[in-house]
Design a protein around this motif. Structure first.
Motif, PDB file in Angstrom:
ATOM      1  N   SER A 284     -24.795  86.073  79.808  1.00 33.09           N
ATOM      2  CA  SER A 284     -23.807  86.903  80.495  1.00 33.09           C
ATOM      3  C   SER A 284     -24.450  87.808  81.536  1.00 33.09           C
ATOM      4  CB  SER A 284     -23.043  87.755  79.481  1.00 33.09           C
ATOM      5  OG  SER A 284     -23.947  88.575  78.743  1.00 33.09           O
ATOM      6  N   ALA A 285     -25.772  87.796  81.613  1.00 34.08           N
ATOM      7  CA  ALA A 285     -26.490  88.611  82.597  1.00 34.08           C
ATOM      8  C   ALA A 285     -27.644  87.799  83.168  1.00 34.08           C
ATOM      9  CB  ALA A 285     -27.015  89.897  81.957  1.00 34.08           C
ATOM     10  N   ALA A 286     -27.937  88.034  84.428  1.00 35.41           N
ATOM     11  CA  ALA A 286     -29.004  87.303  85.108  1.00 35.41           C
ATOM     12  C   ALA A 286     -30.357  87.928  84.832  1.00 35.41           C
ATOM     13  CB  ALA A 286     -28.745  87.291  86.608  1.00 35.41           C
ATOM     14  N   SER A 287     -31.359  87.092  84.669  1.00 34.24           N
ATOM     15  CA  SER A 287     -32.724  87.576  84.475  1.00 34.24           C
ATOM     16  C   SER A 287     -33.275  88.128  85.784  1.00 34.24           C
ATOM     17  CB  SER A 287     -33.630  86.433  83.994  1.00 34.24           C
ATOM     18  OG  SER A 287     -34.984  86.829  84.015  1.00 34.24           O
ATOM     19  N   THR A 288     -33.982  89.235  85.697  1.00 32.07           N
ATOM     20  CA  THR A 288     -34.641  89.820  86.861  1.00 32.07           C
ATOM     21  C   THR A 288     -36.154  89.642  86.792  1.00 32.07           C
ATOM     22  OG1 THR A 288     -34.717  91.980  85.769  1.00 32.07           O
ATOM     23  CG2 THR A 288     -32.823  91.536  87.197  1.00 32.07           C
ATOM     24  N   THR A 289     -36.615  88.833  85.854  1.00 29.25           N
ATOM     25  CA  THR A 289     -38.051  88.561  85.726  1.00 29.25           C
ATOM     26  C   THR A 289     -38.373  87.232  86.383  1.00 29.25           C
ATOM     27  OG1 THR A 289     -38.146  89.758  83.630  1.00 29.25           O
ATOM     28  CG2 THR A 289     -39.971  88.258  84.128  1.00 29.25           C
ATOM     29  N   ALA A 290     -39.176  87.279  87.415  1.00 33.05           N
ATOM     30  CA  ALA A 290     -39.483  86.065  88.168  1.00 33.05           C
ATOM     31  C   ALA A 290     -40.402  85.145  87.380  1.00 33.05           C
ATOM     32  CB  ALA A 290     -40.140  86.425  89.494  1.00 33.05           C
ATOM     33  N   ILE A 291     -40.103  83.846  87.457  1.00 34.34           N
ATOM     34  CA  ILE A 291     -41.015  82.835  86.897  1.00 34.34           C
ATOM     35  C   ILE A 291     -42.230  82.703  87.778  1.00 34.34           C
ATOM     36  CG2 ILE A 291     -41.270  80.384  86.349  1.00 34.34           C
ATOM     37  CD1 ILE A 291     -38.266  80.319  85.843  1.00 34.34           C
ATOM     38  N   LEU A 292     -42.011  82.749  89.088  1.00 38.50           N
ATOM     39  CA  LEU A 292     -43.099  82.608  90.044  1.00 38.50           C
ATOM     40  C   LEU A 292     -42.679  83.230  91.360  1.00 38.50           C
ATOM     41  CD1 LEU A 292     -42.638  80.152  92.446  1.00 38.50           C
ATOM     42  CD2 LEU A 292     -42.481  78.844  90.322  1.00 38.50           C
ATOM     43  N   THR A 293     -43.668  83.579  92.158  1.00 36.47           N
ATOM     44  CA  THR A 293     -43.470  84.037  93.529  1.00 36.47           C
ATOM     45  C   THR A 293     -44.520  83.375  94.392  1.00 36.47           C
ATOM     46  OG1 THR A 293     -42.595  86.184  92.798  1.00 36.47           O
ATOM     47  CG2 THR A 293     -43.391  86.026  95.068  1.00 36.47           C
ATOM     48  N   ASN A 324     -45.678  71.056 111.105  1.00 34.61           N
ATOM     49  CA  ASN A 324     -45.558  70.622 109.718  1.00 34.61           C
ATOM     50  C   ASN A 324     -45.701  71.807 108.779  1.00 34.61           C
ATOM     51  OD1 ASN A 324     -45.222  67.979 110.498  1.00 34.61           O
ATOM     52  ND2 ASN A 324     -47.362  67.403 110.173  1.00 34.61           N
ATOM     53  N   SER A 325     -44.932  71.801 107.708  1.00 34.62           N
ATOM     54  CA  SER A 325     -44.959  72.900 106.753  1.00 34.62           C
ATOM     55  C   SER A 325     -45.368  72.385 105.381  1.00 34.62           C
ATOM     56  CB  SER A 325     -43.595  73.585 106.708  1.00 34.62           C
ATOM     57  OG  SER A 325     -43.675  74.817 106.005  1.00 34.62           O
ATOM     58  N   ASN A 326     -45.132  73.194 104.357  1.00 31.14           N
ATOM     59  CA  ASN A 326     -45.627  72.878 103.018  1.00 31.14           C
ATOM     60  C   ASN A 326     -44.517  72.760 101.991  1.00 31.14           C
ATOM     61  OD1 ASN A 326     -48.372  72.997 103.797  1.00 31.14           O
ATOM     62  ND2 ASN A 326     -48.405  75.221 103.519  1.00 31.14           N
ATOM     63  N   ALA A 327     -44.786  71.929 100.988  1.00 29.16           N
ATOM     64  CA  ALA A 327     -43.983  71.883  99.771  1.00 29.16           C
ATOM     65  C   ALA A 327     -44.907  72.208  98.608  1.00 29.16           C
ATOM     66  CB  ALA A 327     -43.349  70.516  99.582  1.00 29.16           C
ATOM     67  N   TYR A 328     -44.359  72.864  97.589  1.00 26.66           N
ATOM     68  CA  TYR A 328     -45.139  73.300  96.440  1.00 26.66           C
ATOM     69  C   TYR A 328     -44.461  72.817  95.170  1.00 26.66           C
ATOM     70  CZ  TYR A 328     -46.754  76.562 100.038  1.00 26.66           C
ATOM     71  OH  TYR A 328     -47.228  77.098 101.205  1.00 26.66           O
ATOM     72  N   ILE A 329     -45.261  72.405  94.209  1.00 27.63           N
ATOM     73  CA  ILE A 329     -44.724  71.953  92.931  1.00 27.63           C
ATOM     74  C   ILE A 329     -45.366  72.788  91.827  1.00 27.63           C
ATOM     75  CG2 ILE A 329     -44.407  69.996  91.380  1.00 27.63           C
ATOM     76  CD1 ILE A 329     -44.726  68.195  93.861  1.00 27.63           C
ATOM     77  N   TYR A 330     -44.512  73.429  91.027  1.00 22.57           N
ATOM     78  CA  TYR A 330     -44.944  74.315  89.953  1.00 22.57           C
ATOM     79  C   TYR A 330     -44.459  73.779  88.613  1.00 22.57           C
ATOM     80  CZ  TYR A 330     -45.930  78.033  93.405  1.00 22.57           C
ATOM     81  OH  TYR A 330     -46.422  78.768  94.449  1.00 22.57           O
ATOM     82  N   SER A 331     -45.142  74.184  87.550  1.00 24.93           N
ATOM     83  CA  SER A 331     -44.631  73.932  86.208  1.00 24.93           C
ATOM     84  C   SER A 331     -43.448  74.851  85.954  1.00 24.93           C
ATOM     85  CB  SER A 331     -45.721  74.194  85.167  1.00 24.93           C
ATOM     86  OG  SER A 331     -45.974  75.590  85.061  1.00 24.93           O
ATOM     87  N   LEU A 332     -42.716  74.606  84.882  1.00 21.06           N
ATOM     88  CA  LEU A 332     -41.568  75.448  84.555  1.00 21.06           C
ATOM     89  C   LEU A 332     -41.969  76.865  84.164  1.00 21.06           C
ATOM     90  CD1 LEU A 332     -39.316  72.970  82.534  1.00 21.06           C
ATOM     91  CD2 LEU A 332     -39.166  73.587  84.956  1.00 21.06           C
ATOM     92  N   THR A 333     -43.251  77.057  83.890  1.00 26.03           N
ATOM     93  CA  THR A 333     -43.744  78.399  83.559  1.00 26.03           C
ATOM     94  C   THR A 333     -44.395  79.082  84.756  1.00 26.03           C
ATOM     95  OG1 THR A 333     -45.821  77.455  82.727  1.00 26.03           O
ATOM     96  CG2 THR A 333     -44.058  77.848  81.122  1.00 26.03           C
ATOM     97  N   GLY A 334     -44.403  78.405  85.914  1.00 26.68           N
ATOM     98  CA  GLY A 334     -44.886  79.054  87.124  1.00 26.68           C
ATOM     99  C   GLY A 334     -46.301  78.744  87.535  1.00 26.68           C
ATOM    100  N   THR A 335     -46.932  77.736  86.943  1.00 30.17           N
ATOM    101  CA  THR A 335     -48.289  77.351  87.335  1.00 30.17           C
ATOM    102  C   THR A 335     -48.230  76.372  88.504  1.00 30.17           C
ATOM    103  OG1 THR A 335     -49.117  77.614  85.089  1.00 30.17           O
ATOM    104  CG2 THR A 335     -50.437  76.264  86.576  1.00 30.17           C
ATOM    105  N   LEU A 336     -48.938  76.671  89.572  1.00 29.50           N
ATOM    106  CA  LEU A 336     -48.961  75.790  90.736  1.00 29.50           C
ATOM    107  C   LEU A 336     -49.691  74.501  90.383  1.00 29.50           C
ATOM    108  CD1 LEU A 336     -48.384  75.310  93.762  1.00 29.50           C
ATOM    109  CD2 LEU A 336     -50.596  76.396  94.248  1.00 29.50           C
ATOM    110  N   LYS A 337     -49.025  73.351  90.601  1.00 29.66           N
ATOM    111  CA  LYS A 337     -49.604  72.047  90.277  1.00 29.66           C
ATOM    112  C   LYS A 337     -49.981  71.244  91.517  1.00 29.66           C
ATOM    113  CE  LYS A 337     -47.531  69.879  86.810  1.00 29.66           C
ATOM    114  NZ  LYS A 337     -46.444  69.322  85.942  1.00 29.66           N
ATOM    115  N   LYS A 338     -49.274  71.472  92.630  1.00 26.97           N
ATOM    116  CA  LYS A 338     -49.531  70.660  93.814  1.00 26.97           C
ATOM    117  C   LYS A 338     -49.037  71.384  95.065  1.00 26.97           C
ATOM    118  CE  LYS A 338     -51.034  66.378  94.780  1.00 26.97           C
ATOM    119  NZ  LYS A 338     -52.271  65.806  94.217  1.00 26.97           N
ATOM    120  N   THR A 339     -49.850  71.294  96.128  1.00 23.00           N
ATOM    121  CA  THR A 339     -49.441  71.749  97.458  1.00 23.00           C
ATOM    122  C   THR A 339     -49.487  70.557  98.392  1.00 23.00           C
ATOM    123  OG1 THR A 339     -50.309  73.986  97.094  1.00 23.00           O
ATOM    124  CG2 THR A 339     -49.951  73.299  99.376  1.00 23.00           C
ATOM    125  N   LEU A 340     -48.413  70.331  99.148  1.00 19.97           N
ATOM    126  CA  LEU A 340     -48.313  69.174 100.029  1.00 19.97           C
ATOM    127  C   LEU A 340     -48.043  69.627 101.460  1.00 19.97           C
ATOM    128  CD1 LEU A 340     -45.845  67.076  97.834  1.00 19.97           C
ATOM    129  CD2 LEU A 340     -48.328  66.755  97.959  1.00 19.97           C
TER     130      LEU A 340
END
Length: 353
Positions: A284-293, A324-340
């Motif tokens: 019923s309320a939104a989380s204000t804690t970021a998974i990642l930034t 050209n720019s970047n795409a980023y792939i993170y785990s569901l806990t916020g760990t960076l796995k890949k930069t493209l």
């Protein structure tokens, strides 16, 4: 171009295209297939758009799939979105009023739809027909111009021709299909989700959700709509489609200008600026804690593309829309796995699983 600045053919005998580096643009090869992965749509700036591909295991990457497979051919300007049907993928180029049809496994050109479209946006498929929203004469400089002439183009996918149109008398953007009805968001100060019956090609009574509705998704019979009015609180509006009753989760001020709603494993993911958040679907309320930034210098393209799939968080940064720019792939806990390094203005992820 976005208003806020605006799925698988299994081939068991063929292996997924493999590459040793993150940017390996090789010559066309009929043995390469693009399945079990995500197409990354690159909008392009004033020039042409492109599509990149990353495999689900993150081990295979191609920066420009279409250009590699179909050398010399072009999508057109402002590549907006992709939808799938059977063996094919349909790539919408809103700036060129064109849809390019490709085989979704090989990405070879199949056909082009180049008439009956005016600033096409998003599409869905029902019973062999595609329903594509068209912004028509919408003006970014003057949003009051042409804000009632948008329409849905009805495309016969056996002939790849627009066979009819459905006038909306409104401004149209994103579209989803659920239980035989089309639901369409109106951008900016419009307050409705439009409802279209594709059986009769008629517009039914709209659903009043409030202004500035954008991304939406249906889950277990409920339409979740994220809206972010300028200067006001963002919120998720929940529409029970069986009776159109509404409920909502209003975000605190710290989450103003929320974007990019996506639902995965009974969690609602959303973004604010360069941060990603998640809340339980029943919360019923939104989380204000970021998974990642993540870090971005983009003026208009922060978090320009976003998706949660395959236990990963996918982020595309629009960059400056010239390089050209970047795409980023993170785990569901916020760990960076890949930069493209992808194309110009990456704006979305489409999974071919």
């Amino acid at each position: 171009m976005k208003f806020n600045k605006m799925f698988l053919v299994a081939l068991t005998s063929m292996s997924v295209f493999l590459s040793c580096s993150d940017n390996d643009d090789n010559a066309p090869d009929d043995s390469k297939v693009y399945t079990n992965g995500a197409f990354i749509l690159n909008e392009g700036g004033s020039g042409q758009g492109s599509v990149s591909f990353i495999s689900n295991d993150l081990g295979s990457f191609m920066q420009d799939v279409y250009g590699t497979v179909n050398p010399g051919d072009l999508f057109g300007k402002y590549v907006q979105s992709i939808f799938f049907n059977g063996d094919n993928a349909y790539i919408i180029a809103g700036g060129s009023n064109k849809i390019t049809v490709v085989n979704r496994v090989t990405f070879k050109l199949v056909a082009k739809i180049e008439t009956g479209l005016v600033a096409p946006r998003y599409g869905v498929v029902k019973d062999g027909k595609a329903y594509v929203t068209n912004a028509n004469t919408y003006s970014y400089a003057n949003p009051t111009t042409g804000n009632t002439d948008d329409y849905v183009a009805v495309i016969n996918l056996s002939t790849n021709t627009v066979e009819s149109t459905i006038p909306l008398n409104a401004t149209a953007n994103r579209i989803v299909l659920e239980n035989g009805k089309l639901y369409i968001t109106e951008p900016y100060n419009n307050t409705n989700v439009l409802v279209v019956n594709p059986t009769t090609n008629t517009v039914e009574a709209p659903i009043a959700v409030g202004s500035d509705a954008d991304t939406m998704e249906v889950h277990n019979g409920i339409l979740y709509v994220l809206r972010s009015p300028y200067g006001g609180p963002s919120e998720i509006v929940k529409v029970k489609l069986s009776d159109s009753t509404l409920s909502n989760v209003v975000f605190p001020a710290a989450l103003n200008d929320a974007k990019n709603l996506d639902i995965y494993n009974n969690k609602i993911y959303y973004t604010v600026d360069t941060s990603v958040y998640a809340m339980d679907i029943t919360a019923s309320a939104a989380s204000t804690t970021a998974i990642l930034t993540y870090s971005s210098t983009s003026v208009y393209g922060k978090m320009y593309g976003f998706s949660v799939n395959n236990d990963n968080i996918y982020i595309a940064d629009g960059g400056d829309f010239t390089a050209n720019s970047n795409a980023y792939i993170y785990s569901l806990t916020g760990t960076l796995k890949k930069t493209l390094t992808v194309g110009v203005g990456p704006n979305g992820f489409y999974f071919n699983n």
